[in-house]
Design an enzyme around this catalytic site. Structure first.
Site, mmCIF file in Angstrom:
data_model
loop_
_atom_site.group_PDB
_atom_site.id
_atom_site.type_symbol
_atom_site.label_atom_id
_atom_site.label_comp_id
_atom_site.label_asym_id
_atom_site.label_seq_id
_atom_site.Cartn_x
_atom_site.Cartn_y
_atom_site.Cartn_z
ATOM 1 N N LYS A 14 0.835 -1.213 0.000
ATOM 2 C CA LYS A 14 0.000 0.000 0.000
ATOM 3 C C LYS A 14 0.865 1.257 0.000
ATOM 4 C CE LYS A 14 -2.133 -0.944 3.881
ATOM 5 N NZ LYS A 14 -1.643 -2.268 4.293
ATOM 6 N N ARG A 89 -9.807 1.381 7.960
ATOM 7 C CA ARG A 89 -9.466 0.010 8.330
ATOM 8 C C ARG A 89 -10.616 -0.665 9.064
ATOM 9 N NH1 ARG A 89 -3.551 0.883 8.166
ATOM 10 N NH2 ARG A 89 -2.471 -1.092 8.459
ATOM 11 N N ARG A 128 11.848 -6.486 5.618
ATOM 12 C CA ARG A 128 11.933 -5.067 5.996
ATOM 13 C C ARG A 128 12.525 -4.920 7.400
ATOM 14 N NH1 ARG A 128 6.672 -1.335 5.707
ATOM 15 N NH2 ARG A 128 6.022 -2.593 7.487
ATOM 16 N N ARG A 134 11.156 -1.193 12.480
ATOM 17 C CA ARG A 134 9.791 -0.954 12.936
ATOM 18 C C ARG A 134 9.436 -1.980 13.995
ATOM 19 N NH1 ARG A 134 5.404 0.435 8.329
ATOM 20 N NH2 ARG A 134 4.114 -0.841 9.714
ATOM 21 N N ARG A 145 -1.216 -8.748 13.225
ATOM 22 C CA ARG A 145 -1.686 -7.761 12.237
ATOM 23 C C ARG A 145 -2.511 -8.448 11.152
ATOM 24 N NH1 ARG A 145 4.005 -5.300 10.932
ATOM 25 N NH2 ARG A 145 3.022 -4.108 9.262
HETATM 26 P P1 B4P Z 1 3.734 -1.892 2.494
HETATM 27 O O1 B4P Z 1 2.527 -2.706 2.273
HETATM 28 O O2 B4P Z 1 3.870 -0.669 1.667
HETATM 29 O O3 B4P Z 1 3.698 -1.716 4.039
HETATM 30 P P2 B4P Z 1 2.851 -0.749 4.926
HETATM 31 O O4 B4P Z 1 2.190 0.331 4.132
HETATM 32 O O5 B4P Z 1 3.839 -0.344 5.901
HETATM 33 O O6 B4P Z 1 1.677 -1.655 5.519
HETATM 34 P P3 B4P Z 1 1.063 -1.769 6.968
HETATM 35 O O7 B4P Z 1 -0.372 -2.026 6.697
HETATM 36 O O8 B4P Z 1 1.744 -2.822 7.726
HETATM 37 O O9 B4P Z 1 1.407 -0.465 7.777
HETATM 38 P P4 B4P Z 1 0.664 0.871 8.204
HETATM 39 O O10 B4P Z 1 1.755 1.857 8.287
HETATM 40 O O11 B4P Z 1 -0.492 1.203 7.316
HETATM 41 O O12 B4P Z 1 5.126 -2.631 2.237
HETATM 42 C C1 B4P Z 1 5.676 -3.616 3.057
HETATM 43 C C2 B4P Z 1 7.042 -4.085 2.533
HETATM 44 O O13 B4P Z 1 6.890 -4.775 1.300
HETATM 45 C C3 B4P Z 1 8.034 -2.953 2.252
HETATM 46 O O14 B4P Z 1 9.280 -3.329 2.775
HETATM 47 C C4 B4P Z 1 8.094 -2.869 0.729
HETATM 48 O O15 B4P Z 1 9.348 -2.461 0.249
HETATM 49 C C5 B4P Z 1 7.812 -4.303 0.316
HETATM 50 N N1 B4P Z 1 7.146 -4.407 -0.994
HETATM 51 C C6 B4P Z 1 6.182 -3.580 -1.468
HETATM 52 N N2 B4P Z 1 5.797 -3.995 -2.701
HETATM 53 C C7 B4P Z 1 6.536 -5.113 -2.997
HETATM 54 C C8 B4P Z 1 6.589 -6.007 -4.107
HETATM 55 N N3 B4P Z 1 5.814 -5.850 -5.190
HETATM 56 N N4 B4P Z 1 7.439 -7.066 -4.059
HETATM 57 C C9 B4P Z 1 8.231 -7.244 -2.964
HETATM 58 N N5 B4P Z 1 8.241 -6.429 -1.877
HETATM 59 C C10 B4P Z 1 7.400 -5.370 -1.893
HETATM 60 O O16 B4P Z 1 0.067 0.535 9.659
HETATM 61 C C11 B4P Z 1 0.868 0.274 10.791
HETATM 62 C C12 B4P Z 1 0.012 0.289 12.071
HETATM 63 O O17 B4P Z 1 -0.569 1.606 12.285
HETATM 64 C C13 B4P Z 1 -1.201 -0.653 12.099
HETATM 65 O O18 B4P Z 1 -0.867 -1.973 12.473
HETATM 66 C C14 B4P Z 1 -2.106 0.072 13.153
HETATM 67 O O19 B4P Z 1 -1.701 -0.214 14.466
HETATM 68 C C15 B4P Z 1 -1.868 1.548 12.877
HETATM 69 N N6 B4P Z 1 -2.863 2.128 11.942
HETATM 70 C C16 B4P Z 1 -2.586 2.655 10.712
HETATM 71 N N7 B4P Z 1 -3.715 3.077 10.109
HETATM 72 C C17 B4P Z 1 -4.738 2.802 10.972
HETATM 73 C C18 B4P Z 1 -6.154 2.960 10.904
HETATM 74 N N8 B4P Z 1 -6.750 3.499 9.834
HETATM 75 N N9 B4P Z 1 -6.915 2.552 11.968
HETATM 76 C C19 B4P Z 1 -6.330 2.032 13.068
HETATM 77 N N10 B4P Z 1 -4.998 1.843 13.190
HETATM 78 C C20 B4P Z 1 -4.194 2.208 12.153
#
Ligand code: B4P
Length: 188
Positions: A14, A89, A128, A134, A145
């Protein structure tokens, strides 16, 4: 206004794809994960409330996310559109977003759902963990998660299918190939 939601399990890409989409379509990128991590880092009142919840891989309470949404919309009145990354979410968050959009006389154009299997997202997040530090990228928290995603977030797939807004994208392959399939659908 052109407003998009990027949807998918943790580690589905994402954040990665949102940055590219925001640049191409000139949208304001709103990552609730990044906003929350900044609040934690700065030890704000919100960050102090969110820190332990995020470290456990659980969801920060809806009312705090809705507050964040209101302030983002209030502070970005002149943008061409938003790309919401990791928001909504829960059904409660989606309802709040719909309500706010209706009030502003705008809407969500599309919801892009990145489809990636559990084994692949676990491998990506553990990779990662070796590069960044993280606190939620460890085996136990990643499993939590994923189950939070299944129980609380995946019902949104139905919610947006009913609104006829869902675009499903295979989220496995090179970052550029995935980005090109997203653009192809959006440009249709
Ligand atoms: P991403 O999928 O980009 O990871 P993310 O955005 O960090 O997802 P996540 O859902 O875990 O985190 P968020 O910050 O929203 O990429 C992951 C990895 O994959 C990276 O290393 C990337 O390089 C690699 N990658 C990407 N594409 C690839 C491909 N094609 N091939 C190989 N590798 C690839 O949320 C974190 C926390 O914040 C949540 O757990 C929650 O506690 C809180 N939170 C955030 N939003 C919230 C909400 N709306 N409501 C409640 N809590 C919330």
């Amino acid at each position: 206004m052109f407003n998009l939601i990027l949807f998918g399990p943790p580690g589905s890409g994402k954040g990665t794809q949102s940055v590219k989409i925001a640049e191409k379509y000139q949208l304001k990128h709103v990552s609730t994960g990044d906003i929350l991590r900044a609040e934690v880092k700065n030890e704000t009142e919100l960050g102090i409330k969110a820190r332990d919840i995020m470290e456990r891989g659980e969801l920060v309470p809806d009312e705090l996310l809705i507050q964040i949404l209101h302030s983002v919309m209030e502070n970005n009145k002149d943008v061409k559109g938003f790309i919401f990354d990791g928001f909504p979410r829960t059904i409660v968050q989606a309802g709040a977003l719909d309500k706010l959009m209706t009030k502003l006389n705008v809407g969500i154009s599309n919801v892009i759902s990145l489809d990636v299997a559990d084994e692949e997202v676990i491998a990506r997040l553990l990779k990662r963990a070796e590069i960044e530090s993280r606190k939620d990228d460890n085996k136990e928290t990643i499993n939590n998660r994923l189950s939070v995603y299944k129980n609380q977030t995946s019902p949104l797939l139905d919610y947006y299918t009913k609104q006829d807004k869902l675009i499903k994208i295979v989220g496995v392959g090179s970052i550029d190939d995935i980005f090109n399939s997203i653009c192809e659908k959006l440009d249709k």
